[in-house]
Design an enzyme around this catalytic site. Structure first.
Site, PDB file in Angstrom:
ATOM      1  N   THR A  75      98.516 -22.084  24.550  1.00 33.32           N
ATOM      2  CA  THR A  75      99.378 -21.927  25.737  1.00 33.32           C
ATOM      3  C   THR A  75      98.972 -22.913  26.843  1.00 33.32           C
ATOM      4  OG1 THR A  75      98.076 -20.053  26.576  1.00 33.32           O
ATOM      5  CG2 THR A  75     100.021 -19.507  25.276  1.00 33.32           C
ATOM      6  N   ASP A  93     100.690 -25.447  15.127  1.00 34.05           N
ATOM      7  CA  ASP A  93     101.035 -26.574  15.995  1.00 34.05           C
ATOM      8  C   ASP A  93     100.259 -27.843  15.656  1.00 34.05           C
ATOM      9  OD1 ASP A  93      98.454 -26.065  17.139  1.00 34.05           O
ATOM     10  OD2 ASP A  93      99.356 -24.627  18.520  1.00 34.05           O
ATOM     11  N   HIS A 105      98.063 -19.511   8.500  1.00 30.20           N
ATOM     12  CA  HIS A 105      99.508 -19.313   8.470  1.00 30.20           C
ATOM     13  C   HIS A 105     100.242 -20.610   8.144  1.00 30.20           C
ATOM     14  CE1 HIS A 105      99.076 -15.358  10.963  1.00 30.20           C
ATOM     15  NE2 HIS A 105      98.668 -15.258   9.721  1.00 30.20           N
ATOM     16  N   CYS A 125     116.221 -31.345  -0.552  1.00 28.84           N
ATOM     17  CA  CYS A 125     115.480 -32.015  -1.622  1.00 28.84           C
ATOM     18  C   CYS A 125     116.382 -33.048  -2.299  1.00 28.84           C
ATOM     19  CB  CYS A 125     115.035 -30.954  -2.630  1.00 28.84           C
ATOM     20  SG  CYS A 125     114.202 -31.584  -4.073  1.00 28.84           S
ATOM     21  N   GLN A 132      95.485 -19.308  13.184  1.00 28.61           N
ATOM     22  CA  GLN A 132      96.817 -18.826  12.810  1.00 28.61           C
ATOM     23  C   GLN A 132      97.881 -19.794  13.306  1.00 28.61           C
ATOM     24  OE1 GLN A 132      96.837 -14.202  13.662  1.00 28.61           O
ATOM     25  NE2 GLN A 132      95.425 -15.241  15.018  1.00 28.61           N
ATOM     26  N   ASN A 133      97.447 -20.831  14.022  1.00 25.79           N
ATOM     27  CA  ASN A 133      98.422 -21.703  14.687  1.00 25.79           C
ATOM     28  C   ASN A 133      99.015 -22.729  13.732  1.00 25.79           C
ATOM     29  OD1 ASN A 133      97.759 -20.231  16.869  1.00 25.79           O
ATOM     30  ND2 ASN A 133      96.549 -21.814  17.893  1.00 25.79           N
ATOM     31  N   GLY A 160      97.084 -18.153  21.736  1.00 24.29           N
ATOM     32  CA  GLY A 160      96.565 -18.211  23.107  1.00 24.29           C
ATOM     33  C   GLY A 160      95.712 -19.443  23.387  1.00 24.29           C
ATOM     34  N   PRO A 211     104.358 -21.737  24.034  1.00 20.28           N
ATOM     35  CA  PRO A 211     104.301 -20.290  24.280  1.00 20.28           C
ATOM     36  C   PRO A 211     103.609 -19.552  23.140  1.00 20.28           C
ATOM     37  CG  PRO A 211     106.546 -20.980  23.712  1.00 20.28           C
ATOM     38  CD  PRO A 211     105.727 -22.221  23.834  1.00 20.28           C
ATOM     39  N   ASP A 212     102.964 -18.415  23.455  1.00 20.31           N
ATOM     40  CA  ASP A 212     102.433 -17.590  22.365  1.00 20.31           C
ATOM     41  C   ASP A 212     103.562 -16.701  21.860  1.00 20.31           C
ATOM     42  OD1 ASP A 212     102.611 -15.531  24.189  1.00 20.31           O
ATOM     43  OD2 ASP A 212     100.459 -15.157  24.346  1.00 20.31           O
ATOM     44  N   PHE A 213     103.246 -15.685  21.084  1.00 16.45           N
ATOM     45  CA  PHE A 213     104.300 -14.858  20.484  1.00 16.45           C
ATOM     46  C   PHE A 213     104.568 -13.588  21.278  1.00 16.45           C
ATOM     47  CE2 PHE A 213     102.629 -17.562  17.205  1.00 16.45           C
ATOM     48  CZ  PHE A 213     103.779 -18.044  16.615  1.00 16.45           C
ATOM     49  N   ARG A 214     103.478 -12.888  21.670  1.00 16.56           N
ATOM     50  CA  ARG A 214     103.651 -11.504  22.123  1.00 16.56           C
ATOM     51  C   ARG A 214     103.434 -11.263  23.614  1.00 16.56           C
ATOM     52  NH1 ARG A 214     101.761 -11.736  17.097  1.00 16.56           N
ATOM     53  NH2 ARG A 214     103.075 -10.710  15.539  1.00 16.56           N
ATOM     54  N   ASP A 225      93.044 -10.473  27.138  1.00 14.20           N
ATOM     55  CA  ASP A 225      92.826  -9.027  27.076  1.00 14.20           C
ATOM     56  C   ASP A 225      91.970  -8.649  25.866  1.00 14.20           C
ATOM     57  OD1 ASP A 225      96.304  -9.267  27.223  1.00 14.20           O
ATOM     58  OD2 ASP A 225      95.180  -9.561  25.357  1.00 14.20           O
ATOM     59  N   THR A 258      93.970 -14.720  20.499  1.00 11.77           N
ATOM     60  CA  THR A 258      94.795 -14.003  19.519  1.00 11.77           C
ATOM     61  C   THR A 258      94.861 -12.523  19.855  1.00 11.77           C
ATOM     62  OG1 THR A 258      95.052 -13.365  17.195  1.00 11.77           O
ATOM     63  CG2 THR A 258      92.810 -13.875  17.907  1.00 11.77           C
ATOM     64  N   ASN A 266      89.510 -14.268  25.668  1.00  8.19           N
ATOM     65  CA  ASN A 266      90.934 -13.916  25.611  1.00  8.19           C
ATOM     66  C   ASN A 266      91.341 -13.256  26.919  1.00  8.19           C
ATOM     67  OD1 ASN A 266      93.142 -14.024  23.722  1.00  8.19           O
ATOM     68  ND2 ASN A 266      93.169 -11.797  23.745  1.00  8.19           N
TER      69      ASN A 266
HETATM   70  P1  OAD Z   1      99.964 -13.466  20.034  1.00  8.10           P
HETATM   71  O1  OAD Z   1     101.066 -13.947  20.918  1.00  8.10           O
HETATM   72  O2  OAD Z   1     100.188 -12.214  19.280  1.00  8.10           O
HETATM   73  O3  OAD Z   1      98.633 -13.259  20.899  1.00  8.10           O
HETATM   74  C1  OAD Z   1      98.167 -14.239  21.793  1.00  8.10           C
HETATM   75  C2  OAD Z   1      96.948 -13.687  22.549  1.00  8.10           C
HETATM   76  O4  OAD Z   1      96.418 -14.723  23.337  1.00  8.10           O
HETATM   77  C3  OAD Z   1      97.247 -12.524  23.457  1.00  8.10           C
HETATM   78  O5  OAD Z   1      96.185 -11.588  23.413  1.00  8.10           O
HETATM   79  C4  OAD Z   1      97.342 -13.189  24.841  1.00  8.10           C
HETATM   80  O6  OAD Z   1      96.992 -12.317  25.906  1.00  8.10           O
HETATM   81  C5  OAD Z   1      96.319 -14.270  24.688  1.00  8.10           C
HETATM   82  N1  OAD Z   1      96.551 -15.448  25.541  1.00  8.10           N
HETATM   83  C6  OAD Z   1      97.690 -16.177  25.687  1.00  8.10           C
HETATM   84  N2  OAD Z   1      97.503 -17.216  26.520  1.00  8.10           N
HETATM   85  C7  OAD Z   1      96.205 -17.142  26.927  1.00  8.10           C
HETATM   86  C8  OAD Z   1      95.401 -17.924  27.801  1.00  8.10           C
HETATM   87  N3  OAD Z   1      95.865 -19.016  28.438  1.00  8.10           N
HETATM   88  N4  OAD Z   1      94.121 -17.538  27.991  1.00  8.10           N
HETATM   89  C9  OAD Z   1      93.614 -16.448  27.359  1.00  8.10           C
HETATM   90  N5  OAD Z   1      94.325 -15.695  26.514  1.00  8.10           N
HETATM   91  C10 OAD Z   1      95.595 -16.020  26.288  1.00  8.10           C
HETATM   92  O7  OAD Z   1      99.604 -14.689  19.086  1.00  8.10           O
HETATM   93  P2  OAD Z   1      98.772 -14.644  17.705  1.00  8.10           P
HETATM   94  O8  OAD Z   1      97.679 -13.664  17.769  1.00  8.10           O
HETATM   95  O9  OAD Z   1      98.441 -16.052  17.362  1.00  8.10           O
HETATM   96  O10 OAD Z   1     102.698 -15.581  12.640  1.00  8.10           O
HETATM   97  O11 OAD Z   1      99.893 -14.132  16.689  1.00  8.10           O
HETATM   98  C11 OAD Z   1      99.579 -13.985  15.327  1.00  8.10           C
HETATM   99  C12 OAD Z   1     100.739 -14.347  14.443  1.00  8.10           C
HETATM  100  O12 OAD Z   1     101.908 -13.616  14.842  1.00  8.10           O
HETATM  101  C13 OAD Z   1     101.193 -15.785  14.531  1.00  8.10           C
HETATM  102  O13 OAD Z   1     100.442 -16.655  13.708  1.00  8.10           O
HETATM  103  C14 OAD Z   1     102.625 -15.728  14.075  1.00  8.10           C
HETATM  104  C15 OAD Z   1     103.076 -14.457  14.742  1.00  8.10           C
HETATM  105  O14 OAD Z   1     104.064 -13.759  14.065  1.00  8.10           O
HETATM  106  C16 OAD Z   1     103.391 -16.469  11.905  1.00  8.10           C
HETATM  107  O15 OAD Z   1     103.889 -17.449  12.378  1.00  8.10           O
HETATM  108  C17 OAD Z   1     103.471 -16.169  10.461  1.00  8.10           C
END
Ligand code: OAD
Length: 287
Positions: free
Chosen positions: A39, A120, A137, A169, A117-118, A36, A44-47, A235, A209, A233
């Site tokens: 973004t 990038d 990660h 390799c 966890q990023n 997050g 893009p985030d993941f979820r 939420d 996150t 965040n």
């Molecule tokens: P998630 O996509 O699970 O969560 C992102 C969080 O950020 C959510 O709560 C969103 O609501 C919030 N968010 C997104 N954009 C935002 C913004 N502009 N302002 C405020 N909040 C925002 O991403 P992570 O928690 O990073 O693992 O996911 C954890 C891990 O799951 C990642 O590292 C990845 C994935 O599987 C691996 O790559 C191994």
């Protein structure tokens, strides 16, 4: 009623946290971050439903979305991961105000460590030194042959990844995998720095996150109970969502850039941050 009792302890606010940072009462700040915070840089985030990566992988015909980061699936079919790697490879995106705010905390000598966890690379691009970072990660900065374990620099893979070729390799012809931690793999050794960092932290900032992925998520519970925790965040997540909030838990809900801007205003650091962003921006352009 029962003066001084635990139930009467005043709920802390963003203003309280800002005051303690400004007056340097908080000097060992730990930041925990996730997708997050990037973004606003266009990644893009993941979820997040709809825009999150896991809702947009149809083209790869994966059995389920998380397979793109599963080590067993990678051995079976590395193509989806390398297609994503091409998109995410450092250089395509630039850090935003959130990354520079953490850099400013470091410049002021108040950052103990950033746990991200990023993958990038935007923390490094914003000038946060690698020793201040725990890339829980992993990172694209280095890579390892999946067969003979030979180490490579991320830069050595860039051309192949950008051309859509799977990097192999030169010694054993095994596939070279960027040092991103997949589901089913161990976290890097540096992750365990938390064992010495978290007990001495005086403020925890959690930003961008969902705190859905372990063991990273549990770190939010690894600071002492007397330590303030600030969530910035969209939420409520993790312990902030469980309903038994501590009086020293503060949640600034909404867009992360707006939340950080509000904190920066309260700190009186706006100008300094702008200067840092301008210098950083120019450096990125020069590259
Ligand atoms: P998630 O996509 O699970 O969560 C992102 C969080 O950020 C959510 O709560 C969103 O609501 C919030 N968010 C997104 N954009 C935002 C913004 N502009 N302002 C405020 N909040 C925002 O991403 P992570 O928690 O990073 O693992 O996911 C954890 C891990 O799951 C990642 O590292 C990845 C994935 O599987 C691996 O790559 C191994």
């Amino acid at each position: 009623m029962f003066g001084g009792g635990r139930g009467n302890v005043r709920q802390q606010t963003l203003e309280d946290i800002a005051e303690n940072i400004r007056e340097r009462k908080f000097k060992r700040i730990v930041v925990m971050a996730g997708a997050g915070i990037s973004t606003p840089s266009g990644i893009p985030d993941f979820r997040t439903p709809g825009s999150g990566l896991y809702d947009n992988l149809q083209q790869y015909n994966l059995p389920y979305a998380e397979a793109i980061f599963e080590i067993n699936y990678f051995h079976h079919n590395p193509n989806p991961f390398f297609a994503l790697a091409k998109e995410l490879y450092p250089g395509n995106y630039q850090p935003n105000l959130t990354h520079y705010f953490i850099r400013l905390l470091h410049d002021k000598g108040q950052l103990l460590r950033m746990y991200t966890q990023n993958i990038d690379g935007l923390e490094r691009m914003a000038g946060i030194p690698p020793k201040m970072l725990v890339e829980a990660h992993g990172t694209f900065a280095t890579a390892t042959c999946t067969v003979c374990r030979q180490n490579y620099k991320g830069e050595e893979l860039r051309n192949d990844i950008m051309e859509g070729t799977i990097p192999k390799c030169p010694t054993c012809k095994g596939i070279i995998k960027p040092d991103i931690v997949f589901f089913g793999e161990e976290l890097p050794q540096q992750f365990f720095t938390y064992l010495t960092d978290f007990p001495i932290a005086d403020l925890l900032i959690v930003m961008g996150t969902s705190l859905e992925v372990e063991p990273f998520a549990s770190l939010a519970g690894a600071v002492r109970g007397s330590v303030s925790r600030l969530l910035i965040n969209r939420d409520l997540v993790g312990p902030f969502a469980w309903g038994s909030q501590r009086h020293n838990d503060v949640a600034e809900l909404g867009d992360v850039v707006s939340g950080v801007k509000k904190l920066v205003e309260l700190l009186g650091w706006k100008q300094e941050l702008e200067v840092l962003m301008n210098v950083g921006g120019e450096r990125v352009m020069e590259k």
